[in-house]
Design a protein around this motif. Structure first.
Motif, mmCIF file in Angstrom:
data_model
loop_
_atom_site.group_PDB
_atom_site.id
_atom_site.type_symbol
_atom_site.label_atom_id
_atom_site.label_comp_id
_atom_site.label_asym_id
_atom_site.label_seq_id
_atom_site.Cartn_x
_atom_site.Cartn_y
_atom_site.Cartn_z
ATOM 1 N N PRO A 85 0.793 -1.233 0.000
ATOM 2 C CA PRO A 85 0.000 0.000 0.000
ATOM 3 C C PRO A 85 0.826 1.285 0.000
ATOM 4 C CG PRO A 85 -0.985 -1.605 1.478
ATOM 5 C CD PRO A 85 0.321 -2.184 1.028
ATOM 6 N N TRP A 86 1.924 1.325 0.736
ATOM 7 C CA TRP A 86 2.688 2.572 0.783
ATOM 8 C C TRP A 86 3.345 2.869 -0.562
ATOM 9 C CZ3 TRP A 86 7.836 2.363 -0.355
ATOM 10 C CH2 TRP A 86 8.509 1.153 -0.166
ATOM 11 N N MET A 87 3.665 1.822 -1.332
ATOM 12 C CA MET A 87 4.239 2.047 -2.660
ATOM 13 C C MET A 87 3.193 2.676 -3.588
ATOM 14 S SD MET A 87 4.251 0.633 -5.963
ATOM 15 C CE MET A 87 5.367 0.267 -7.311
ATOM 16 N N ARG A 88 1.939 2.251 -3.446
ATOM 17 C CA ARG A 88 0.867 2.814 -4.272
ATOM 18 C C ARG A 88 0.625 4.287 -3.954
ATOM 19 N NH1 ARG A 88 -3.062 -0.216 -6.696
ATOM 20 N NH2 ARG A 88 -4.671 1.133 -5.828
ATOM 21 N N ILE A 125 -1.961 3.720 -26.226
ATOM 22 C CA ILE A 125 -0.621 3.205 -26.502
ATOM 23 C C ILE A 125 -0.064 2.478 -25.291
ATOM 24 C CG2 ILE A 125 1.754 3.819 -27.083
ATOM 25 C CD1 ILE A 125 -0.113 4.093 -29.438
ATOM 26 N N MET A 126 -0.207 3.070 -24.100
ATOM 27 C CA MET A 126 0.390 2.482 -22.900
ATOM 28 C C MET A 126 -0.577 2.367 -21.724
ATOM 29 S SD MET A 126 4.189 4.148 -22.730
ATOM 30 C CE MET A 126 5.311 4.086 -24.117
ATOM 31 N N SER A 127 -1.846 2.610 -21.942
ATOM 32 C CA SER A 127 -2.855 2.506 -20.865
ATOM 33 C C SER A 127 -2.472 3.345 -19.645
ATOM 34 C CB SER A 127 -3.042 1.039 -20.458
ATOM 35 O OG SER A 127 -3.499 0.261 -21.529
ATOM 36 N N MET A 128 -2.094 4.575 -19.904
ATOM 37 C CA MET A 128 -1.697 5.480 -18.816
ATOM 38 C C MET A 128 -2.799 5.631 -17.771
ATOM 39 S SD MET A 128 1.362 6.757 -19.565
ATOM 40 C CE MET A 128 2.456 7.091 -20.934
ATOM 41 N N GLY A 129 -4.028 5.838 -18.238
ATOM 42 C CA GLY A 129 -5.135 6.057 -17.316
ATOM 43 C C GLY A 129 -5.411 4.855 -16.444
ATOM 44 N N ALA A 130 -5.240 3.652 -17.008
ATOM 45 C CA ALA A 130 -5.481 2.439 -16.226
ATOM 46 C C ALA A 130 -4.484 2.340 -15.086
ATOM 47 C CB ALA A 130 -5.392 1.207 -17.130
ATOM 48 N N PHE A 131 -3.216 2.583 -15.380
ATOM 49 C CA PHE A 131 -2.203 2.450 -14.331
ATOM 50 C C PHE A 131 -2.369 3.502 -13.243
ATOM 51 C CE2 PHE A 131 1.809 3.782 -12.448
ATOM 52 C CZ PHE A 131 2.161 2.617 -11.792
ATOM 53 N N VAL A 132 -2.475 4.764 -13.622
ATOM 54 C CA VAL A 132 -2.528 5.829 -12.619
ATOM 55 C C VAL A 132 -3.764 5.686 -11.735
ATOM 56 C CG1 VAL A 132 -2.698 8.328 -12.253
ATOM 57 C CG2 VAL A 132 -1.174 7.430 -14.015
ATOM 58 N N ASN A 133 -4.899 5.335 -12.330
ATOM 59 C CA ASN A 133 -6.147 5.271 -11.556
ATOM 60 C C ASN A 133 -6.290 4.006 -10.719
ATOM 61 O OD1 ASN A 133 -7.652 7.728 -12.155
ATOM 62 N ND2 ASN A 133 -7.673 7.008 -14.273
ATOM 63 N N PHE A 134 -5.787 2.888 -11.227
ATOM 64 C CA PHE A 134 -6.016 1.616 -10.530
ATOM 65 C C PHE A 134 -4.751 0.958 -10.000
ATOM 66 C CE2 PHE A 134 -9.297 2.062 -13.888
ATOM 67 C CZ PHE A 134 -10.378 2.282 -13.045
ATOM 68 N N THR A 139 -5.123 9.209 -7.738
ATOM 69 C CA THR A 139 -6.422 9.850 -7.991
ATOM 70 C C THR A 139 -7.455 9.489 -6.923
ATOM 71 O OG1 THR A 139 -6.974 8.030 -9.501
ATOM 72 C CG2 THR A 139 -6.078 10.038 -10.489
ATOM 73 N N GLY A 140 -6.981 8.883 -5.834
ATOM 74 C CA GLY A 140 -7.847 8.644 -4.685
ATOM 75 C C GLY A 140 -8.853 7.534 -4.843
ATOM 76 N N PHE A 141 -8.462 6.414 -5.455
ATOM 77 C CA PHE A 141 -9.409 5.324 -5.662
ATOM 78 C C PHE A 141 -10.025 4.853 -4.349
ATOM 79 C CE2 PHE A 141 -10.779 0.953 -5.915
ATOM 80 C CZ PHE A 141 -11.446 0.891 -7.123
ATOM 81 N N SER A 142 -9.216 4.606 -3.328
ATOM 82 C CA SER A 142 -9.731 4.049 -2.070
ATOM 83 C C SER A 142 -10.654 5.022 -1.354
ATOM 84 C CB SER A 142 -8.576 3.651 -1.150
ATOM 85 O OG SER A 142 -7.798 4.774 -0.796
ATOM 86 N N ILE A 148 -13.234 -1.198 -1.415
ATOM 87 C CA ILE A 148 -12.957 -1.870 -2.684
ATOM 88 C C ILE A 148 -11.447 -1.905 -2.911
ATOM 89 C CG2 ILE A 148 -13.291 -1.835 -5.177
ATOM 90 C CD1 ILE A 148 -15.845 -2.449 -3.690
ATOM 91 N N THR A 149 -10.934 -3.070 -3.296
ATOM 92 C CA THR A 149 -9.504 -3.241 -3.576
ATOM 93 C C THR A 149 -9.311 -3.480 -5.063
ATOM 94 O OG1 THR A 149 -9.173 -4.258 -1.406
ATOM 95 C CG2 THR A 149 -7.426 -4.561 -3.038
#
Length: 347
Positions: A85-88, A125-134, A139-142, A148-149
């Motif tokens: 978690p701290w790495m995320r 090209i690199m799914s930037m949005g997928a990585f940053v958000n999930f 972007t504060g997912f939790s 939700i994990t």
């Protein structure tokens, strides 16, 4: 107003150079994206090259130990990985978010008492949005989805490389295999959000700015898994995902597309020919452009658990999912600068 000398400095032989003096936070944002780009493009290649190099040196025992660890730990990527978690929450991900910037847009709650399968579109090209958000908490997912994990699934090949596999698992990445999906949706605890970039790497060939194409009509495996485990299907459309790079035109029938299709048949994927901006210029390079990305998470589609779904049941759920994704696109496209006459093409 910029001086004439500054303008001449920024534009040299048709290339727009970055100014010498920019805010320090922008330099940090660029550095964060460079780090991620290096990991995405070169980390696997570098690990493979160093493995071969050190295998024929006095350090070969370390290489053998590293691959013994990969073998011993082979089930972990298919059993929820090993998130840290701290790495995320590293500050570097916040800088990467701000580079574009990337946004996570919530439209409905996700029930923490259930599991969910999120289909992410398009690949880009690199799914930037997928990585940053999930893959991060930038972007504060939790905070937006308490209880939700998220698990972002990627190619199994990553998990055969020492160090690289452990690094991406720290972000919550797991193998995209059927076994992995079964474990996350069925054998693990509830409250999981399994994120799959449904179009896969092949869809990256359609990643042209201002083009809205998703590979989905024949992709039904994720629907089958959601039905088998009674997980809700959740469409996600990432507006701006295809705008952060420019790809060499490769329409169907072109020589480049024929070559890419052949490579796809031979090795399973074909790398797109693309460019963005550079580190010290705004015209050409391999870094993405600073353009906003908005990943809009749609409403969950509840499904009844069906251990052995029929093809008719799969087709019906798949049809409902496509309709929900198209409706999500149409509902939000005007907010993000897409003309009203533009439609989402599902192929």
């Amino acid at each position: 107003m910029k001086s004439e000398s500054e303008e001449s400095h920024r534009k040299l032989m048709g290339m727009e150079l970055a100014p010498l003096h920019i805010p320090f936070h922008r330099r940090l944002e660029t550095l964060a994206v460079i780090q991620w780009w290096f990991c995405f493009i070169l980390m696997g290649v570098l690990v493979a090259f160093l493995s071969i190099y050190f295998l024929f040196s006095k350090y070969y025992p370390l290489v053998l130990l590293a691959y013994l660890w990969v073998y011993y730990d082979r089930d972990t990527p298919r059993r929820g990985g090993r998130r840290v978690p701290w790495m995320r929450r590293w500050k570097i991900w916040t800088h990467m978010r701000n580079f574009f910037p990337v946004h996570l847009v919530k439209t409905a709650d996700l029930d923490p008492a259930k599991n969910h399968l999120l289909g992410f579109h398009p690949h880009g090209i690199m799914s930037m949005g997928a990585f940053v958000n999930f893959g991060t908490e930038a972007t504060g997912f939790s905070l937006k989805y308490p209880g939700i994990t998220p698990y972002i699934l990627t190619l199994a090949g990553w998990f055969k490389l020492p160090l690289a596999r452990d690094y991406i698992m720290m972000a919550g990445a797991c193998d995209v295999s059927k076994e992995s999906v079964d474990w996350l949706l069925g054998k693990s605890s509830p409250g999981n959000a399994v994120v799959i970039v449904v179009g896969g790497a092949t869809e990256s060939l359609e990643a042209q700015p201002h083009e809205y194409v998703v590979y989905l009509s024949k992709r039904k495996g994720f629907v089958r898994k959601a039905l088998q485990h009674g997980a809700s299907l959740v469409p996600v459309y990432s507006f701006g995902e295809t705008d952060v790079y420019e790809q060499v035109p490769n329409p169907d029938g072109s020589s480049l597309r024929r070559l890419q299709n052949w490579l796809t048949k031979m090795i399973g994927f074909a790398p797109p020919v693309f460019h963005g901006r550079g580190i010290f210029n705004y015209s050409v390079g391999l870094l993405p452009y600073r353009k906003p990305i908005y990943a809009v998470v749609g409403k969950p589609i509840p499904l009844d658990k069906t251990t052995n779904p029929t093809q008719e049941e799969i087709d019906e759920a798949h049809k409902t999912y496509i309709a929900s994704l198209v409706a999500l696109f149409d509902e939000h496209k005007a907010k993000y600068g897409i003309e009203d006459n533009e439609t989402l093409k599902v192929i």
